[in-house]
Scaffold this active site. Structure first.
Site, mmCIF file in Angstrom:
data_model
loop_
_atom_site.group_PDB
_atom_site.id
_atom_site.type_symbol
_atom_site.label_atom_id
_atom_site.label_comp_id
_atom_site.label_asym_id
_atom_site.label_seq_id
_atom_site.Cartn_x
_atom_site.Cartn_y
_atom_site.Cartn_z
ATOM 1 N N CYS A 152 5.161 4.500 9.282
ATOM 2 C CA CYS A 152 4.488 5.792 9.430
ATOM 3 C C CYS A 152 2.991 5.629 9.625
ATOM 4 C CB CYS A 152 4.778 6.696 8.243
ATOM 5 S SG CYS A 152 4.095 6.073 6.699
ATOM 6 N N ARG A 168 -10.836 -0.640 6.490
ATOM 7 C CA ARG A 168 -10.366 0.033 7.704
ATOM 8 C C ARG A 168 -11.405 0.997 8.283
ATOM 9 N NH1 ARG A 168 -5.543 3.937 5.294
ATOM 10 N NH2 ARG A 168 -5.996 5.468 6.874
ATOM 11 N N ASN A 184 -1.654 1.244 8.393
ATOM 12 C CA ASN A 184 -3.119 1.360 8.328
ATOM 13 C C ASN A 184 -3.650 0.593 7.123
ATOM 14 O OD1 ASN A 184 -2.496 3.210 10.292
ATOM 15 N ND2 ASN A 184 -2.851 4.990 9.010
ATOM 16 N N ASP A 185 -3.057 0.891 5.971
ATOM 17 C CA ASP A 185 -3.518 0.188 4.776
ATOM 18 C C ASP A 185 -2.975 -1.233 4.721
ATOM 19 O OD1 ASP A 185 -5.341 1.758 3.284
ATOM 20 O OD2 ASP A 185 -3.736 3.190 2.932
ATOM 21 N N ARG A 216 4.996 12.531 0.838
ATOM 22 C CA ARG A 216 4.269 11.476 0.107
ATOM 23 C C ARG A 216 3.504 12.133 -1.029
ATOM 24 N NH1 ARG A 216 -0.283 7.987 2.967
ATOM 25 N NH2 ARG A 216 -1.493 9.887 2.872
ATOM 26 N N GLU A 262 2.278 -0.753 1.712
ATOM 27 C CA GLU A 262 0.904 -0.763 2.225
ATOM 28 C C GLU A 262 0.119 -1.938 1.656
ATOM 29 O OE1 GLU A 262 -0.628 3.494 2.784
ATOM 30 O OE2 GLU A 262 0.039 3.470 0.714
ATOM 31 N N HIS A 304 -10.697 7.562 10.083
ATOM 32 C CA HIS A 304 -10.476 9.014 10.207
ATOM 33 C C HIS A 304 -10.631 9.465 11.644
ATOM 34 C CE1 HIS A 304 -10.148 9.821 6.047
ATOM 35 N NE2 HIS A 304 -11.266 9.192 5.789
ATOM 36 N N ARG A 348 1.552 14.233 4.440
ATOM 37 C CA ARG A 348 0.405 13.855 3.596
ATOM 38 C C ARG A 348 0.023 15.082 2.762
ATOM 39 N NH1 ARG A 348 -1.507 10.904 8.642
ATOM 40 N NH2 ARG A 348 -1.862 8.740 8.027
HETATM 41 C C1 PEP Z 1 -1.122 4.055 6.159
HETATM 42 O O1 PEP Z 1 -1.868 3.520 5.338
HETATM 43 O O2 PEP Z 1 -0.657 3.479 7.162
HETATM 44 C C2 PEP Z 1 -0.748 5.475 5.995
HETATM 45 C C3 PEP Z 1 0.162 6.030 6.761
HETATM 46 O O3 PEP Z 1 -1.403 6.178 5.047
HETATM 47 P P1 PEP Z 1 -2.902 6.753 5.215
HETATM 48 O O4 PEP Z 1 -3.367 6.503 6.610
HETATM 49 O O5 PEP Z 1 -2.810 8.203 4.877
HETATM 50 O O6 PEP Z 1 -3.649 5.958 4.195
HETATM 51 MG MG MG Z 2 -2.242 4.501 3.462
#
Ligand code: PEP
Ligand code: MG
Length: 555
Positions: free
Chosen positions: A484, A447, A436-437, A324, A413, A191, A288
């Site tokens: 993304c 993460r 990210n995921d 999303r 993801e 975050h 989001r």
């Molecule tokens: C990701 O996981 O890369 C993503 C864009 O979604 P979030 O960061 O909201 O989980």
């Molecule tokens: Mg994600």
């Protein structure tokens, strides 16, 4: 103390005094009964003066936030100020003091009881539970002479140092006061990192020893190098007055030889759209929608959702907006769709999986998106998070099409979705890679954990290979495959991603100018060469080095 090192997650050089995030307030012990008589009277008086002090401080901050045009923060502060003076809460606490409890223990228990009553009422009342807990902590801090919890309040800009930041901490973060972020925990996709990039604040995460920094110590934060220089020289401080980066995309996205790459913005709530428009985004590549659901005890109504989505669609009339569907669970738990007793929430019922248990929430959301889309000329696409199989992709696409949304895709993801990308893409209309995921699940590394930050580095060759597989499947099936996740916001990595074959990039609006400029300097063939070098490197550091050396070699 030696200079500190971590992982730079948002670039920029800034110097300023440290203000540490105070440690969380724990439950006061039950011991130490007060004698009947003056002790209890003094405790009641102390409670009253503490409640007035906390209420007054929060009200003053609410006024300041309102004047600064930060209405969201002002609302949070006003609600908390009212709660600090709440007669039920104080009455319950006084009753307990009358029975001999110390005031901090009395407040803790009284707040617990009020929170329970509010939860049982559901709806709007249940959403106030967080305010009660916040006030409880502030009152306990005031009563026991400790610093108030939450982001420190200072006259002048400061470098915020914390163990880590949770989404709730950031509601009142004032970017005109916080010059940079330094955290001991957190990784490149935590975050803190996402917030820092969205606000354009230099940030370094996973800094061992950060919380030992003493308040007021002058530091220089370099978000590109990942360093925190302690007591920088005048000369070093001078270098921190960084040249202002361009704030808007200069040209349409693409390589120097005319290969088009859509450059889109990630938007977290409708208030972020102005920044996306100002940055020159071609549209929204990741909307989001969680903002609409966070802090809620029950799902918002279809009408409420339609109103929120319409604002975003109106800002991007004629352009693409990729919505999303709700991504709840793990780091974003929501009481009405996620359970709190799963042993491994990141591997549990999250994202699209919540629709198995709460099918109506997804159906209502699709209905709301379709209704909002029907009243606008935005090109609305919809996608589901946390899709693991082609069957899930197909079921989601069918449901979205049935709701009147013609373009339905999925986020890639989970490694299984990347490994079967040809099947997944055959089952729906497009894919968007959530790096990210995808990084956390590929590397089996949470993460949010600072100690595992290097595993979550988006330059990990394993992650890049899965992106390559997905992009290749996109080319074979003729489907768009974007990125993304945070990887798209790194200008050099963005060029690598284009070389791997992704067709669009979506990122925090502030990153758009730098990414657009980097891409416009290279040909598609050069991007492909960088990609080849990166995927065949044995580590993120080696990948960065080999890409840099290709770019630095003389023509
Ligand atoms: C990701 O996981 O890369 C993503 C864009 O979604 P979030 O960061 O909201 O989980
Ligand atoms: Mg994600």
């Amino acid at each position: 103390m030696n200079d500190l090192h971590g992982i730079g997650v948002a670039s920029g050089r800034v110097s300023g005094p440290v203000a540490a995030m105070p440690p969380p307030i724990g439950e006061p012990a039950e011991d130490g009964q007060l004698e009947e008589g003056p002790d209890r009277d003094r405790a009641v008086a102390l409670l009253e003066s503490s409640s007035s002090a906390v209420g007054a401080e929060l009200s003053a901050r609410a006024v300041a936030a309102r004047e600064a045009g930060r209405d969201d923060a002002a609302e949070v502060l006003e609600a908390t100020a009212m709660m600090a003076l709440d007669a039920t809460l104080l009455g319950e606490a006084k009753t307990r003091i009358g029975q001999g409890s110390r005031p901090e223990r009395a407040v803790w228990e009284a707040a617990g009881q009020v929170a329970e009553q509010l939860s049982s009422l559901g709806g709007y009342m249940a959403e106030r539970v967080r305010d009660v807990q916040d006030v409880r902590d502030r009152l306990v801090a005031e009563l026991t002479g400790r610093p108030a919890p939450g982001i420190p309040v200072r006259e002048d800009p400061f470098v915020l140092v914390a163990r880590d930041l949770a989404p709730a901490d950031t509601a009142t973060l004032d970017p005109s006061k916080v010059a940079a972020l330094v955290t001991e925990q957190g990784g490149p996709t935590s975050h803190t990192a996402i917030l820092a990039r969205a606000l354009g604040l230099p940030a370094v995460v996973a800094v061992a020893g950060a919380t030992d920094l003493v308040d007021g110590t002058w530091v220089l934060v370099d978000g590109a190098q990942g360093t925190v220089v302690i007591d920088p020289t005048e000369e070093q401080r001078g270098t921190a007055a960084a040249a202002q980066a361009p704030t808007s995309l200069a040209v349409a996205g693409g390589t120097s030889d005319g290969h088009r790459v859509g450059l889109y913005a990630n938007v977290g709530d409708p208030s972020g759209i102005e920044e996306a428009v100002a940055a020159g985004a071609e549209g929204v590549g990741l909307f989001r929608t969680e903002f609409c659901f966070l802090d809620r005890a029950e799902a918002p109504s279809v009408d409420e959702q339609v109103a929120a989505y319409e604002r975003v669609f109106a800002a991007f009339g004629g352009h693409r907006v990729v919505v999303r569907t709700l991504d709840a669970g793990a780091d974003k738990p929501l009481p009405f769709v996620t359970s709190d007793d799963e042993p491994n929430p990141a591997l549990g019922v999250r994202g699209l999986r919540t629709a198995q248990r709460s099918p109506q929430v997804l159906q209502d959301q699709l209905t709301a998106i379709a209704r909002a889309a029907a009243g606008s000329d935005a090109e609305v696409w919809v996608m589901a998070p946390m899709v693991a199989t082609a069957e899930e992709a197909s079921a989601f696409a069918e449901q979205a099409h049935g709701a009147g949304l013609p373009t339905a895709g999925v986020m890639v993801e989970v490694p299984s979705a990347a490994l079967t990308a040809d099947l997944v893409l055959a089952a729906c209309d497009f894919a968007s890679i959530g790096t990210n995921d995808l990084a956390q699940y590929t590397m089996a590394a949470d993460r949010q954990l600072g100690v595992l930050a290097t595993l979550n580095d988006p330059w990990q060759p394993a992650l890049l290979r899965l992106i390559a597989m997905t992009a290749e499947a996109g080319t074979r099936t003729g489907r768009a495959v974007g990125v993304c996740g945070e990887a798209a916001a790194d200008p050099l990595l963005a060029c690598v991603l284009v070389g791997l074959g992704v067709t669009s990039l979506s990122m925090t609006p502030r990153a758009l100018p730098a990414v657009g400029a980097a891409l416009a300097e290279l040909t598609l063939a050069c991007c492909a060469e960088l990609a080849e070098a990166a995927v065949s490197s044995e580590s993120p550091a080696a990948a960065r080095e080999s890409v840099a050396s290709i770019l630095n070699r003389s023509p």
